[in-house]
Motif scaffolding. Structure first.
Motif, PDB file in Angstrom:
ATOM      1  N   UNK A 146     111.230 -56.098 -33.514  1.00  0.00           N
ATOM      2  CA  UNK A 146     112.160 -55.668 -32.475  1.00  0.00           C
ATOM      3  C   UNK A 146     111.341 -55.382 -31.219  1.00  0.00           C
ATOM      4  N   UNK A 147     111.556 -56.181 -30.189  1.00  0.00           N
ATOM      5  CA  UNK A 147     110.753 -56.106 -28.973  1.00  0.00           C
ATOM      6  C   UNK A 147     111.529 -55.369 -27.893  1.00  0.00           C
ATOM      7  N   UNK A 148     110.902 -54.354 -27.302  1.00  0.00           N
ATOM      8  CA  UNK A 148     111.520 -53.556 -26.238  1.00  0.00           C
ATOM      9  C   UNK A 148     110.564 -53.490 -25.054  1.00  0.00           C
ATOM     10  N   UNK A 157     108.330 -53.210 -32.642  1.00  0.00           N
ATOM     11  CA  UNK A 157     108.558 -52.402 -33.838  1.00  0.00           C
ATOM     12  C   UNK A 157     108.761 -53.327 -35.023  1.00  0.00           C
ATOM     13  N   UNK A 158     108.174 -52.963 -36.155  1.00  0.00           N
ATOM     14  CA  UNK A 158     108.248 -53.793 -37.355  1.00  0.00           C
ATOM     15  C   UNK A 158     109.237 -53.178 -38.332  1.00  0.00           C
ATOM     16  N   UNK A 169     100.839 -57.061 -42.890  1.00  0.00           N
ATOM     17  CA  UNK A 169     100.029 -58.261 -42.692  1.00  0.00           C
ATOM     18  C   UNK A 169     100.881 -59.432 -42.196  1.00  0.00           C
ATOM     19  N   UNK A 170     102.083 -59.587 -42.767  1.00  0.00           N
ATOM     20  CA  UNK A 170     102.972 -60.651 -42.287  1.00  0.00           C
ATOM     21  C   UNK A 170     103.391 -60.382 -40.848  1.00  0.00           C
ATOM     22  N   UNK A 171     103.628 -59.108 -40.533  1.00  0.00           N
ATOM     23  CA  UNK A 171     104.042 -58.750 -39.176  1.00  0.00           C
ATOM     24  C   UNK A 171     102.914 -58.965 -38.171  1.00  0.00           C
ATOM     25  N   UNK A 172     101.662 -58.773 -38.597  1.00  0.00           N
ATOM     26  CA  UNK A 172     100.530 -58.982 -37.690  1.00  0.00           C
ATOM     27  C   UNK A 172     100.485 -60.429 -37.222  1.00  0.00           C
ATOM     28  N   UNK A 191     104.042 -51.178 -33.641  1.00  0.00           N
ATOM     29  CA  UNK A 191     104.234 -50.100 -34.612  1.00  0.00           C
ATOM     30  C   UNK A 191     104.409 -50.708 -35.997  1.00  0.00           C
ATOM     31  N   UNK A 192     103.316 -50.793 -36.737  1.00  0.00           N
ATOM     32  CA  UNK A 192     103.336 -51.329 -38.091  1.00  0.00           C
ATOM     33  C   UNK A 192     103.792 -50.255 -39.083  1.00  0.00           C
TER      34      UNK A 192
END
Length: 310
Positions: A146-148, A157-158, A169-172, A191-192
């Motif tokens: 979620x990009x703000x 935000x993940x 790791x997938x979110x990175x 924010x992981x």
């Protein structure tokens, strides 16, 4: 390094790099705005408290000062950052004073014919890219980014399911790809999920490193899962451009319509209709070879505009 492709549209110029049939990098330059790397002749308007220069049409902030020149002096300036959408004074374009005759090299690029039956950008996911920019949501296996956009930084935000370490790791990988794909620069916070163990946090940082081109700087992932990145900021991100929804949707509608031939009708929300400049509609008419009619429909979503043969 994959070569940049450029497509000259109505009201904007689109830049992409494509690898594996997908857009890996993209940015949009708005027609009539200064372009990063461009040289202009200007006059120094102020040296204190903040250095300013003007070319008679656009005012530029000079973060590095006026180079010892007094107010009223003529100077060559290089645009170092294009204007960022929004009314805040700091969002004006940035420039630096340079020697007369200085030149900067633009990146190699190939111009794509437009409109063209072979829509290279669309095949590589252009419409999906615009949807990410307008919604701020980017899906990846097991979760969503979620990009703000805030005045201070772009926050990512993940959200997702599964083991926190696997999700992080997938979110990175997904976050690094999204930063490149949407031309996000400046200060970026990710924010992981909170993960335990220094090795896991270090691996997350290394995965971000592997997905981003240099130059950039970053912090380590802290104990709360937060990582900050600072990248050069020469262009507005697609998320920042999408914040001006009527203009963003108007230009997207024009790209859709330019592929038609003959009489064309545009159906769109009134706010989008108001953003469609008369000269843009005239240019569209020349491209399609027929008259363009515009029909406002308040029942349509602002992103629900469509073009059809009249």
């Amino acid at each position: 390094m994959t070569e940049w492709l450029t497509e000259q549209g109505i009201g904007e110029r689109r830049f992409v790099r494509i690898a594996g049939d997908e857009i890996t990098d993209a940015r949009i330059h708005l027609e009539g705005t200064p372009s990063a790397g461009e040289l202009r002749q200007a006059r120094i308007r102020a040296v204190r408290p903040q250095a300013l220069a003007s070319d008679g049409q656009v005012e530029f902030l000079l973060p590095g000062g006026a180079g010892g020149l007094p107010e009223g002096a003529s100077a060559w300036i290089e645009v170092t950052r294009e204007p960022i959408p929004g009314g805040e004074p700091w969002k004006r374009p940035l420039a630096r004073v340079v020697e007369a005759g200085a030149a900067t090299l633009a990146p190699d690029s190939e111009s794509l014919p437009f409109p063209n039956p072979d829509d290279v950008l669309e095949r590589a996911g252009w419409s999906d890219l615009l949807e990410e920019a307008r919604s701020g949501l980017i899906a990846f296996p097991g979760g969503t980014l979620r990009v703000s956009v805030t005045p201070a930084m772009t926050l990512i935000d993940v959200d997702g399911v599964g083991r926190p370490a696997d999700l992080a790791e997938a979110a990175a990988k997904a976050a690094a790809a999204a930063i490149r794909r949407h031309a996000i620069g400046g200060s970026i916070g990710i924010d992981f999920p909170t993960v335990s163990g220094r090795e896991v946090r270090q691996r997350i940082g290394e995965m971000v490193d592997a997905g981003l081109e240099k130059p950039f700087e970053r912090t380590a992932v802290n104990g709360f899962g937060f990582l900050q990145i600072v990248r050069p900021r020469r262009f507005p991100s697609l998320f920042e451009l999408a914040a001006d929804r009527p203009g963003f949707e108007a230009r997207a509608l024009l790209r859709q319509a330019a592929r038609l031939v003959g009489l064309v009708r545009l159906d769109c929300h009134p706010a989008v209709a108001a953003a469609l400049r008369p000269e843009w509609l005239e240019q569209l008419g020349r491209q399609v070879g027929g008259n363009v009619t515009l029909r406002e429909n308040a029942a349509l979503a602002i992103s629900g505009g469509h073009a059809s043969q009249a």
